[in-house]
Design an enzyme around this catalytic site. Structure first.
Site, PDB file in Angstrom:
ATOM      1  N   ASN A 150       0.810  -1.230   0.000  1.00 53.15           N
ATOM      2  CA  ASN A 150       0.000   0.000   0.000  1.00 53.15           C
ATOM      3  C   ASN A 150       0.841   1.276   0.000  1.00 53.15           C
ATOM      4  O   ASN A 150       0.429   2.284  -0.575  1.00 53.15           O
ATOM      5  CB  ASN A 150      -1.015  -0.015   1.145  1.00 53.15           C
ATOM      6  N   GLU A 248       3.455  -4.922  12.485  1.00 51.23           N
ATOM      7  CA  GLU A 248       2.527  -3.810  12.250  1.00 51.23           C
ATOM      8  C   GLU A 248       1.423  -4.365  11.380  1.00 51.23           C
ATOM      9  O   GLU A 248       1.647  -4.633  10.202  1.00 51.23           O
ATOM     10  CB  GLU A 248       3.232  -2.663  11.528  1.00 51.23           C
ATOM     11  N   CYS A 282      -3.350   1.464   6.412  1.00 48.48           N
ATOM     12  CA  CYS A 282      -3.746   0.770   7.652  1.00 48.48           C
ATOM     13  C   CYS A 282      -4.356   1.741   8.657  1.00 48.48           C
ATOM     14  O   CYS A 282      -5.115   1.339   9.528  1.00 48.48           O
ATOM     15  CB  CYS A 282      -2.540   0.080   8.255  1.00 48.48           C
ATOM     16  N   GLU A 462       7.360   0.876  15.953  1.00 46.90           N
ATOM     17  CA  GLU A 462       8.373   1.351  15.034  1.00 46.90           C
ATOM     18  C   GLU A 462       8.401   2.865  15.107  1.00 46.90           C
ATOM     19  O   GLU A 462       7.461   3.488  15.582  1.00 46.90           O
ATOM     20  CB  GLU A 462       8.045   0.869  13.631  1.00 46.90           C
TER      21      GLU A 462
HETATM   22  P1  NDP Z   1       0.177  -9.223   3.456  1.00 51.84           P
HETATM   23  O1  NDP Z   1       0.200  -9.643   4.865  1.00 51.84           O
HETATM   24  O2  NDP Z   1      -0.445 -10.125   2.456  1.00 51.84           O
HETATM   25  O3  NDP Z   1       1.662  -8.969   2.910  1.00 51.84           O
HETATM   26  C1  NDP Z   1       2.597  -8.111   3.514  1.00 51.84           C
HETATM   27  C2  NDP Z   1       3.988  -8.522   3.069  1.00 51.84           C
HETATM   28  O4  NDP Z   1       4.266  -9.825   3.569  1.00 51.84           O
HETATM   29  C3  NDP Z   1       4.148  -8.637   1.559  1.00 51.84           C
HETATM   30  O5  NDP Z   1       5.481  -8.324   1.205  1.00 51.84           O
HETATM   31  C4  NDP Z   1       3.870 -10.100   1.312  1.00 51.84           C
HETATM   32  O6  NDP Z   1       4.409 -10.545   0.107  1.00 51.84           O
HETATM   33  C5  NDP Z   1       4.559 -10.710   2.511  1.00 51.84           C
HETATM   34  N1  NDP Z   1       4.075 -12.017   2.914  1.00 51.84           N
HETATM   35  C6  NDP Z   1       2.884 -12.614   2.631  1.00 51.84           C
HETATM   36  N2  NDP Z   1       2.835 -13.849   3.201  1.00 51.84           N
HETATM   37  C7  NDP Z   1       4.013 -14.023   3.850  1.00 51.84           C
HETATM   38  C8  NDP Z   1       4.568 -15.070   4.654  1.00 51.84           C
HETATM   39  N3  NDP Z   1       3.897 -16.181   4.896  1.00 51.84           N
HETATM   40  N4  NDP Z   1       5.789 -14.898   5.177  1.00 51.84           N
HETATM   41  C9  NDP Z   1       6.478 -13.754   4.970  1.00 51.84           C
HETATM   42  N5  NDP Z   1       6.019 -12.728   4.218  1.00 51.84           N
HETATM   43  C10 NDP Z   1       4.799 -12.852   3.678  1.00 51.84           C
HETATM   44  O7  NDP Z   1      -0.437  -7.791   3.456  1.00 51.84           O
HETATM   45  P2  NDP Z   1      -0.734  -6.875   2.225  1.00 51.84           P
HETATM   46  O8  NDP Z   1       0.469  -6.704   1.365  1.00 51.84           O
HETATM   47  O9  NDP Z   1      -1.987  -7.398   1.630  1.00 51.84           O
HETATM   48  O10 NDP Z   1      -0.952  -5.467   2.942  1.00 51.84           O
HETATM   49  C11 NDP Z   1      -2.142  -5.068   3.443  1.00 51.84           C
HETATM   50  C12 NDP Z   1      -2.196  -5.299   4.933  1.00 51.84           C
HETATM   51  O11 NDP Z   1      -1.136  -4.621   5.586  1.00 51.84           O
HETATM   52  C13 NDP Z   1      -3.464  -4.735   5.530  1.00 51.84           C
HETATM   53  O12 NDP Z   1      -4.057  -5.664   6.384  1.00 51.84           O
HETATM   54  C14 NDP Z   1      -2.992  -3.509   6.331  1.00 51.84           C
HETATM   55  O13 NDP Z   1      -3.765  -3.170   7.400  1.00 51.84           O
HETATM   56  C15 NDP Z   1      -1.629  -3.910   6.721  1.00 51.84           C
HETATM   57  N6  NDP Z   1      -0.821  -2.729   6.940  1.00 51.84           N
HETATM   58  C16 NDP Z   1      -0.483  -2.398   8.225  1.00 51.84           C
HETATM   59  C17 NDP Z   1       0.256  -1.260   8.486  1.00 51.84           C
HETATM   60  C18 NDP Z   1       0.664  -0.911   9.883  1.00 51.84           C
HETATM   61  O14 NDP Z   1       1.554  -0.080  10.042  1.00 51.84           O
HETATM   62  N7  NDP Z   1       0.059  -1.484  10.899  1.00 51.84           N
HETATM   63  C19 NDP Z   1       0.672  -0.362   7.396  1.00 51.84           C
HETATM   64  C20 NDP Z   1       0.272  -0.816   6.102  1.00 51.84           C
HETATM   65  C21 NDP Z   1      -0.450  -1.962   5.893  1.00 51.84           C
HETATM   66  P3  NDP Z   1       3.553 -10.582  -1.251  1.00 51.84           P
HETATM   67  O15 NDP Z   1       2.684  -9.372  -1.284  1.00 51.84           O
HETATM   68  O16 NDP Z   1       4.606 -10.557  -2.269  1.00 51.84           O
HETATM   69  O17 NDP Z   1       2.774 -11.839  -1.213  1.00 51.84           O
END
Ligand code: NDP
Length: 482
Positions: A150, A248, A282, A462
């Site tokens: 995002n 996060e 988020c 963080e």
């Molecule tokens: P995901 O959890 O699907 O992915 C986040 C990252 O983790 C991506 O790089 C993804 O790779 C990777 N990933 C996925 N599965 C695994 C695994 N099993 N082991 C290690 N890495 C993995 O989230 P999204 O990318 O869909 O992001 C949206 C989510 O992030 C929302 O729920 C949002 O709320 C949260 N978010 C939270 C924030 C915060 O600060 N609290 C800030 C921004 C977002 P790939 O995409 O390549 O599969």
């Protein structure tokens, strides 16, 4: 067609797997690049490079590490327009947003930790019995930074900057869905002369290379931003090995509107909180709690303003709402809206996929900004993160009820309170279960402050010196001198 390569040991390399993933522009649904789909061999190369870079980088004077981070920040600033364009194409978000928020903030993250590197201090404690304790803060070694789609460059730099400033070497994995700015950044690292192996960027999908990074015994700590389910799965992998973990995760953040709020800035703020980046931040306020005495007035004006948001080609200067990030994500959001409708929710505006006027974007993944009301606070729509341009309105009678609704989800990332009663604002700030609370504003960030959530929104904080502490191991030394 652009080939997006891994950055390992200072070099740009295709994955040893020989596999490629398509990179698709959300606004047009067309492929415009291919991404290295990394595997175990790439990971071993990256870990080995990071391990061999660690002794020299961790002993590099903090001032020099800071100077390197500043050089990277300046490289981003010099490339800000191409980066903003690349990020807008990659994510589907309006270019005005990537210009104003994402790219400047990525540079700020690096500037901030360039300074922090030289300001980071450890503690000393004198004991009357004739001893002094001092605490060394040692870098951990090789750490992993996994970031979501995002805010790709913003969150990548937010994680790697404190890790590098504290003297660690990093394996970073950007989301496979939005890899382009990380790829451009790796080229800037080469230009800036970042020593080989200090930062390594592996591309590929989460369950594949992401999971492999998390499970690798050479990784001392993991900083992860992403969904709550992924965070839980990472915690299960890491817990038995007692490695440091910062998570996060998602949110279901309330914007709480009282009748005495300063109306115009409140309306503008709550719309921005709901729909920035098509609701894919988020911190977005996806539940709007409104005092019942002004509920109807608020609802009508909110619906009018949301209905007037300009949806269109993210590359147009006047676009306020671009595309959502992927077809799967668009369908997930629409499915949530449909379920809300079936549960008795009233769709006041939006609720459907949309074909924008721009010819270029006819096949893109757009959703009308949506406002729903009429659902109970404990309905799925008000409990589960949708992560799209969907806001649900909930009336409340008094402060106590507002608090109980606001705290009544499994998440606890952020909240905003809109009121002219300063005592009430402080009372709520004390009782809201959220890691970040904004009073009469939203997403105003001071990088010195810790960032993160409570409950299912994550653990660890963080930002600021907290982030540098996370990336170090405290080692206490007690000297008896009497
Ligand atoms: P995901 O959890 O699907 O992915 C986040 C990252 O983790 C991506 O790089 C993804 O790779 C990777 N990933 C996925 N599965 C695994 C695994 N099993 N082991 C290690 N890495 C993995 O989230 P999204 O990318 O869909 O992001 C949206 C989510 O992030 C929302 O729920 C949002 O709320 C949260 N978010 C939270 C924030 C915060 O600060 N609290 C800030 C921004 C977002 P790939 O995409 O390549 O599969």
């Amino acid at each position: 067609m652009e080939k997006i390569l891994n950055y390992i040991d200072g070099e740009l390399r295709a994955s040893t797997t020989g596999r490629w993933l398509e990179v698709i522009e959300p606004a047009t649904a067309t492929s415009y690049g291919q991404l290295s789909d990394s595997g175990d061999e790439d990971l071993e190369l990256a870990v080995a490079a990071a391990q061999s870079a660690f002794p020299a980088w961790s002993r590099t004077p903090a001032e020099d590490r800071g100077r390197m981070l500043r050089r990277l920040a300046q490289k981003i600033e010099a490339m800000s327009e191409p980066l903003a364009l690349a990020e807008s194409i990659d994510t589907g978000k309006p270019i005005t947003l990537t210009r104003k928020v994402d790219i400047p903030r990525a540079a700020r993250n690096l500037h901030f930790f360039a300074d922090a590197a030289t300001q980071f201090a450890s503690e000393a404690h004198y004991m009357e019995a004739g001893a002094i304790n001092y605490t060394l803060r040692m870098p951990l070694g090789v750490v992993a930074c996994i970031s979501p789609w995002n805010l790709p460059l913003y969150l990548l730099t937010w994680k790697i900057a404190p890790a590098l400033a504290a003297g660690n070497c990093v394996i970073a994995k950007p989301s496979e869905i939005t890899p382009v700015t990380a790829w451009l950044f790796s080229r800037l690292c080469q230009e800036a002369g970042l020593p080989p192996g200090v930062l390594n960027i592996l591309h590929g999908n989460g369950p594949g290379i992401g999971q492999a990074i998390v499970a690798h015994p050479g990784i001392s700590a993991i900083s992860f931003t992403g969904g709550t389910a992924t965070g839980a799965s990472i915690a299960r992998t890491v817990a038995p090995e007692f490695r440091k973990l910062s998570l996060e995760l998602g949110g279901k953040n309330p914007s709480i509107v009282f009748a005495d709020a300063d109306w115009e800035p409140m309306m503008a703020g709550v719309v921005r909180a709901g729909y920035s980046n098509q609701g894919q931040i988020c911190l977005c306020g996806s539940r709007v709690l409104v005092e019942s005495s002004v509920y109807e007035k608020f609802r009508d004006e909110f619906v009018t303003r949301v209905g007037a948001l300009q949806i269109g080609d993210p590359l147009n200067e006047d676009t306020e709402q671009g595309a959502v990030v992927s077809l799967a994500h668009r369908d997930k959001i629409l499915d949530c809206v449909e379920k809300a409708r079936q549960a008795g929710g009233k769709i006041l505006t939006g609720g459907s996929a949309l074909e924008p006027d721009a010819e270029r974007c006819r096949d893109g993944w757009f959703i009308e900004p949506t406002v729903i009301d009429g659902l109970a606070a404990d309905s799925d729509c008000n409990q589960e993160e949708i992560f799209g341009p969907v806001v649900s309105l909930i009336p409340f009678e008094d402060e106590a009820q507002a608090l109980s609704i606001a705290n009544g989800t499994r998440y606890g990332l952020a909240a905003s309170v809109w009121s002219g009663n300063i005592g009430r604002c402080h009372r709520l700030a004390e009782q809201l279960q959220a890691g970040l609370i904004w009073i009469n504003t939203w997403m105003m960030r001071d990088l010195r402050t810790p960032m993160g959530g409570v409950k299912n929104s994550g653990v660890g904080r963080e930002g600021g010196l907290e982030a540098m502490r996370f990336f170090t191991e405290p080692r206490n030394v007690c000297i008896k001198y009497r």
